[in-house]
Design an enzyme around this catalytic site. Structure first.
Site, short mmCIF file in Angstrom:
data_model
loop_
_atom_site.label_atom_id
_atom_site.label_comp_id
_atom_site.label_asym_id
_atom_site.label_seq_id
_atom_site.Cartn_x
_atom_site.Cartn_y
_atom_site.Cartn_z
CG HIS A 69 -1.74 -1.16 1.53
ND1 HIS A 69 -2.66 -1.76 0.55
CD2 HIS A 69 -1.78 -2.21 2.54
CE1 HIS A 69 -3.03 -2.96 0.88
NE2 HIS A 69 -2.64 -3.00 2.25
CG HIS A 101 -5.79 -6.13 1.25
ND1 HIS A 101 -6.87 -5.55 1.92
CD2 HIS A 101 -4.85 -6.05 1.80
CE1 HIS A 101 -5.91 -4.98 3.09
NE2 HIS A 101 -4.97 -5.31 2.98
#
Lengths: 331, 331
Positions: free
Chosen positions: B57, B219
């Site tokens: 991320h 995700h």
């Protein structure tokens, strides 16, 4: 083609509209003709800086308009030079009586259109100097250029010349600093994927599932050669070595290392390349004293990266460190 | 899979190594166990801030370690929670005697592992408070969560709580500010493409050539629904409306608008979405007084974006404006 756009024909204007709203404290976006100026107008007594070129390389150039960098930017259509009638008002808006430096990437269209606009501005009494950025060591001539192309090193020219202008250098002085950056900066890039120009709607070239293009330009124009996908350490070497060799970097020198993303590559991978490129410089006895890692001169959603090295001295490093306040570079 | 990596198993460590070298003035990267701390150690008398979560991320969370934001970050494997033995030394390193606030995105693994680490830290005498970020309005429960997921709003929590800590708030005060941000921030995202976890080597899901997933998690976990690719204005509405409705935004309120890229989307497209989302807020009578546009909470090379809205008041806006000096956020 899946892109977050409305009418692909309006991609540049729609993006600039959002950009102007998001950064109204820093920039003003003008619609007709399209150009971007520093909010609050030019700084009295300071040399004005103007750059521009095809869109699709964001944040270049509009993202670098603001205190300590550009006074105006001129975005053309995607991968297309801005026209003289766009460039002229940008030069006029940047002029605060101390003259204007135009920073032009070496593409035939950009060079011609900036030349025309500069003549028009000079005819109206604006003093203009120009510097040509040609940092890409990959190819000597290409589809769009005579001589080397201007790529990610442009950001370093804009930042450092911008700081010289804020310092109070006159037009010849700012131009000389910019030329010194151009003389000491080299770049080379790699593409893992192609990119798709919005109004074209299909990828600009094909790359196999296991292929990368070494020496790619920022418009997807061909590079030096296609090779099989390789580990980051190998790719970093194939970019860094030609750059360092062309610069003639010697043991004991110090540099700024920029690892630039092409738009679609995760930041995490750019840091891997940065680590590998830095190790290669260390092995050459070269010290990396300043760094920049991120998406600064992109090719739409292309996956890939470029490595740029700028030879530093005390003055260039001090100008790099000077405050900057733009949408995309801020310290 | 084409990625700028060496051994995919080393992706996180190789990237952090480059990150630490590029930003040695701001962070220190520790290898065993992996965690990242503010260069120069914790600030005497200041509440420490720690966050962490799966890698992939970037720049979250390590990119937000530095003055005015986090004192330490704990990167797990890609899309995998960090372990308690990683989190514990980060909490200890962030403690300067005034206690530590942990900021945890609401994923089951993160919550459990942070809880365990907090217990261990408390047993060693560190005072700890915790705040859970759950800004994603797309789904109530998901593959990885009970309750709403924590996504891009996390950056706003980290920035504003960080400024409260610098201001000198005590642990309860910093925690209260963080909780107030959590209570007033909502997000929703869209994916145009999937992403590929390096050690897996194939995309985490399939999306058709003409399909997008609305309400995607960071995700690649499923969202609300798949729809045909649509213009940016429509996509912006399908993200902004649920966010604004869930916040109960009323005519006359003011907000911070964050348009966050998922990693593979060009900045130019994010500004298009920003412009569309902003217009929708204006139509509701809501003023956008602060903005952030860029890649802050990504999903590797996923193409897509999320829209985050934070309801502002004078205090939150002042804390947002306070100086920050990290690798990824700097003013």
């Amino acid at each position: 083609m899946k892109k977050l756009l409305d009418d692909p024909a309006d991609a540049v204007v729609d993006s600039l509209t959002g950009f102007g709203l998001a950064h109204a404290d820093v920039v003003e976006v003008h619609a007709d003709p399209v150009h971007v100026t520093r909010a609050g107008g030019p700084v009295a007594g300071k040399v004005g800086l103007v750059s521009g070129g095809g869109s699709g390389h964001e944040p270049l150039h509009a993202g670098f308009v603001g205190d300590g960098m550009l006074d105006a930017a001129v975005p053309g259509a995607v991968f297309t030079s801005p026209t003289p009638d766009q460039i002229l008002p940008a030069i006029q808006a940047a002029d605060a009586g101390a003259g204007v430096l135009t920073i032009v990437k070496n593409y035939t269209g950009d060079v011609l259109n900036f030349e025309t606009a500069v003549e028009l501005a000079e005819a109206e009494g604006v003093e203009v100097a120009s510097v040509l950025v040609n940092d890409d060591v990959a190819v000597e001539d290409s589809l769009y250029t005579a001589g080397r192309r201007g790529v990610a090193g442009t950001v370093l020219v804009e930042k450092i010349a911008g700081a010289a202008a804020v310092r109070g250098d006159d037009l010849a002085g700012v131009a000389a600093v910019a030329e010194r950056v151009v003389a000491n900066v080299r770049s080379m890039g790699v593409a893992l994927t192609a990119c798709t120009v919005p109004h074209v709607g299909r990828p600009s070239f094909d790359l196999g599932e296991d292929e990368v293009e070494i020496g790619i330009g920022i418009h997807g124009e061909p590079g030096r050669h296609r090779v099989a996908m390789a580990p980051a350490a190998e790719i970093a070497r194939s970019l860094l070595d030609p750059v360092a060799d062309d610069l003639g970097l010697a043991d004991g020198e110090r540099v700024l290392l920029l690892v630039n993303g092409m738009g679609g590559t995760p930041l995490s991978e750019l840091y891997v390349v940065y680590g590998r490129a830095r190790r290669l410089l260390t092995e050459r006895g070269v010290t990396v004293s300043r760094s920049l890692v991120g998406n600064y001169v992109t090719s739409l959603e292309m996956q890939g990266a470029s490595v740029t090295v700028l030879r530093l001295d005390d003055e260039l490093q001090e100008l790099w460190d000077a405050p900057v306040r733009t949408a995309a570079l801020h310290w």
